[in-house]
Design a protein around this motif. Structure first.
Motif, PDB file in Angstrom:
ATOM      1  N   PRO A  72       0.667  -1.105  -0.152  1.00  0.00           N
ATOM      2  CA  PRO A  72       0.050   0.000  -0.063  1.00  0.00           C
ATOM      3  C   PRO A  72       0.752   1.387  -0.054  1.00  0.00           C
ATOM      4  O   PRO A  72       2.328   1.283   0.129  1.00  0.00           O
ATOM      5  N   LYS A  74      -0.064   5.768  -1.097  1.00  0.00           N
ATOM      6  CA  LYS A  74      -0.283   6.789  -1.854  1.00  0.00           C
ATOM      7  C   LYS A  74       0.225   8.021  -1.465  1.00  0.00           C
ATOM      8  O   LYS A  74      -0.398   8.558  -0.278  1.00  0.00           O
ATOM      9  N   ALA A  88       3.026   5.707  -5.410  1.00  0.00           N
ATOM     10  CA  ALA A  88       2.034   4.564  -5.198  1.00  0.00           C
ATOM     11  C   ALA A  88       2.695   3.149  -4.795  1.00  0.00           C
ATOM     12  O   ALA A  88       3.577   2.813  -5.550  1.00  0.00           O
ATOM     13  N   GLU A  92      -1.784  -0.947  -4.918  1.00  0.00           N
ATOM     14  CA  GLU A  92      -2.655   0.058  -5.220  1.00  0.00           C
ATOM     15  C   GLU A  92      -3.560  -0.341  -6.323  1.00  0.00           C
ATOM     16  O   GLU A  92      -2.608  -0.540  -7.677  1.00  0.00           O
ATOM     17  N   PHE A  97      -5.984   4.953  -8.042  1.00  0.00           N
ATOM     18  CA  PHE A  97      -4.847   5.778  -7.657  1.00  0.00           C
ATOM     19  C   PHE A  97      -4.862   7.161  -8.484  1.00  0.00           C
ATOM     20  O   PHE A  97      -4.644   8.311  -8.213  1.00  0.00           O
TER      21      PHE A  97
END
Length: 346
Positions: A72, A74, A88, A92, A97
């Protein structure tokens, strides 16, 4: 690290093909991979890296150890006068995203909205749509060597990007080759989103939306909405109808070859390229051969877009592969062009 046994993969491949992974490890960091490589019974076994499963055709239970990428992250990494640098995690969801970048004021990926799959798979395939490819927005990535366990970083020039191609799709056959297929697991990807933002237009579907709405200077969000609408109208939702998106690459031919085909097929859809070559629409070629809506067993060609193969319910990987080969044969016999599949057959 937990090794799961006999894991159903139907929910982990967008074709919805029934199969199992004999053993699966969920990767949320480089430490998880390093733990696998530290285990004598896991270090040297064959491994298969699985992201969102949107670009594979599974033909049976997967014997190699499946590394299910779920990293994970972002975040905005840096901001300069010329660009935003965003990062990212490989696990993801790509479309989520893209949405996140717009929600946070970082435009530049909107043309690639609604492409299925994960961020980690995007450099492998050099995904692209409506005039923008990943390589146009790529900054760098972090990956881990599945043999040594060492972390490494690659910039664009080292990734060997081409049309739906990269170094991650090629095997190093001999010493000196820089092929990373089966060797690397991508952990994080960084994107350079340029300032000031400039709309990428010119594709017929986008031009049509501009004409319909009367908007001549669309915002990033408007382009995003248009792309989502166009893709939703043309392509089936894999949550409803199993599919892997566009199944074949658009073939490229010389201008002379194109003119020869046009002489026989005046309506062929084609796009001149900057290098003088011409890209042909694979979907048009398949449709011209009469495949739209046809089936082989439970695998079929989507009624609205001949470039998409679908699972009509209970299709096996073998049926999908048989259908794909039949289409390739038809197109070659009529046009002398060999279509290349995009998904990996497992």
């Amino acid at each position: 690290m937990i090794v799961e046994q006999n894991v159903p993969l139907q929910a982990h491949n967008s074709f919805g093909i029934v199969a199992k992974a004999r053993a699966l490890v969920r990767v949320r960091s480089e430490a998880d991979v390093q733990q696998v490589l530290a285990q004598p019974d896991q270090r040297d076994v064959p491994k298969f890296v699985l992201g969102g499963g949107s670009n594979i055709v599974i033909t049976g239970d997967v014997r190699p150890l499946v590394l299910k990428v779920e990293v994970p992250c972002k975040r905005l990494v840096d901001e300069t006068a010329k660009a935003w640098i965003v990062e990212a995690g490989a696990g993801e969801n790509w479309h989520d995203f893209v949405t996140w970048t717009l929600d946070n004021g970082f435009p530049g990926l909107e043309n690639m909205a609604l492409i299925p799959g994960t961020v980690g798979a995007s450099p492998v395939q050099n995904v692209g749509a409506y005039g923008v490819e990943l390589q146009d927005r790529f900054e760098s990535l972090d990956a881990i060597d599945l043999v040594t366990g060492k972390l490494f970083t690659l910039e664009a020039a080292q990734c060997g990007f081409g049309y739906r191609d990269s170094v991650f799709k090629h095997v190093a056959r001999e010493e000196g080759d820089f092929g990373l297929a089966g060797r690397a697991l991508i952990l994080r990807v960084r994107f350079r989103l340029p300032k000031p933002w400039k709309a990428v237009l010119g594709y017929a579907d986008i031009e049509r939306k501009m004409h319909e709405t009367g908007i001549t200077n669309p915002t990033p969000r408007q382009i995003y909405d248009w792309v989502c609408a166009v893709r939703s109208a043309k392509l089936p939702d894999p949550r409803v109808v199993g599919n892997a998106g566009s199944f074949f690459k658009n073939p490229t031919v010389t201008n002379d070859q194109c003119q020869d085909i046009i002489a026989r097929e005046p309506n062929i859809v084609h796009y001149p390229m900057p290098d003088g070559s011409v890209k042909l629409a694979a979907g048009w070629l398949i449709d011209a051969c009469g495949w739209k809506g046809k089936s082989v067993g439970n695998a079929g060609v989507y009624e609205k877009q001949a470039l998409v193969l679908v699972n009509r319910g209970g299709a096996t990987g073998g049926e999908v592969v048989t259908l794909a080969k039949a289409i390739q044969t038809s197109v070659y016999e009529r046009f002398g062009i060999r279509l290349e599949p995009e998904p990996v057959v497992v």
